[in-house]
Scaffold this motif. Structure first.
Motif, mmCIF file in Angstrom:
data_model
loop_
_atom_site.group_PDB
_atom_site.id
_atom_site.type_symbol
_atom_site.label_atom_id
_atom_site.label_comp_id
_atom_site.label_asym_id
_atom_site.label_seq_id
_atom_site.Cartn_x
_atom_site.Cartn_y
_atom_site.Cartn_z
ATOM 1 N N GLU A 2 5.882 -6.852 -8.371
ATOM 2 C CA GLU A 2 5.173 -6.166 -6.970
ATOM 3 C C GLU A 2 5.752 -5.160 -6.303
ATOM 4 O O GLU A 2 6.928 -5.115 -6.760
ATOM 5 C CB GLU A 2 4.603 -7.208 -5.991
ATOM 6 N N LYS A 3 5.274 -4.364 -6.021
ATOM 7 C CA LYS A 3 5.264 -2.635 -4.819
ATOM 8 C C LYS A 3 4.874 -3.058 -3.512
ATOM 9 O O LYS A 3 3.392 -3.316 -3.474
ATOM 10 C CB LYS A 3 4.459 -1.226 -5.817
ATOM 11 N N VAL A 4 5.792 -2.564 -2.529
ATOM 12 C CA VAL A 4 5.191 -2.921 -1.518
ATOM 13 C C VAL A 4 4.498 -1.555 -0.815
ATOM 14 O O VAL A 4 4.821 -0.898 -1.648
ATOM 15 C CB VAL A 4 6.646 -2.461 -0.084
ATOM 16 N N VAL A 5 3.730 -2.052 -0.319
ATOM 17 C CA VAL A 5 2.410 -0.782 0.190
ATOM 18 C C VAL A 5 1.786 -1.092 1.705
ATOM 19 O O VAL A 5 1.526 0.108 1.991
ATOM 20 C CB VAL A 5 0.831 -1.193 -0.647
ATOM 21 N N PHE A 6 3.173 -1.532 2.097
ATOM 22 C CA PHE A 6 2.724 -1.319 3.233
ATOM 23 C C PHE A 6 3.327 -2.368 4.351
ATOM 24 O O PHE A 6 4.606 -3.015 3.519
ATOM 25 C CB PHE A 6 1.492 -1.981 4.482
ATOM 26 N N VAL A 7 4.360 -1.157 4.747
ATOM 27 C CA VAL A 7 5.879 -2.105 5.833
ATOM 28 C C VAL A 7 5.567 -1.674 7.510
ATOM 29 O O VAL A 7 5.527 0.045 7.683
ATOM 30 C CB VAL A 7 6.736 -1.330 5.247
ATOM 31 N N GLN A 8 6.015 -2.715 8.316
ATOM 32 C CA GLN A 8 5.691 -2.351 9.427
ATOM 33 C C GLN A 8 7.459 -2.938 10.052
ATOM 34 O O GLN A 8 7.520 -4.263 9.814
ATOM 35 C CB GLN A 8 4.412 -2.378 10.319
ATOM 36 N N ALA A 9 8.440 -2.396 10.811
ATOM 37 C CA ALA A 9 9.502 -3.076 11.908
ATOM 38 C C ALA A 9 8.322 -3.802 12.948
ATOM 39 O O ALA A 9 7.588 -3.389 13.836
ATOM 40 C CB ALA A 9 10.201 -1.913 11.888
#
Length: 91
Positions: A2-9
């Motif tokens: 799976e691939k990350v499509v959204f990330v937020q700190a």
């Protein structure tokens, strides 16, 4: 994989992540911020510079990165534990 499509700190060195298969959750990075690549990320300003590389991994401008498969498994394990032991309210 799976691939990350959204990330937020988030606060307290947490990441909110969403994967291409729809799995979404939070990853606690407090115990991951050691070693030469990750020590600088103890600065909240630098931690907030998180992004996604061409391979769907979480990364930072200084070269630090996190494997998407480990985060994916961590989120699924947390969700399974909650499903098996839901919080009890107002006993």
């Amino acid at each position: 994989m799976e691939k990350v499509v959204f990330v937020q700190a988030m606060e307290n060195f947490q990441l909110q992540v969403r994967f291409d298969d729809g799995v979404e959750g939070f990853v606690d990075c407090c115990d991951k911020l050691y070693g030469s690549a990750f020590e600088p990320l103890k600065d909240p300003v630098k931690f907030a510079q998180v992004g996604i590389d061409d391979f769907g991994a979480v990364c930072w401008p200084n070269g630090a990165d996190l494997a998407p498969d480990a985060m994916h498994d961590d989120i699924l394990n947390k969700q399974q534990k909650v499903a098996e032991n839901p919080p009890q309210y107002g006993s």
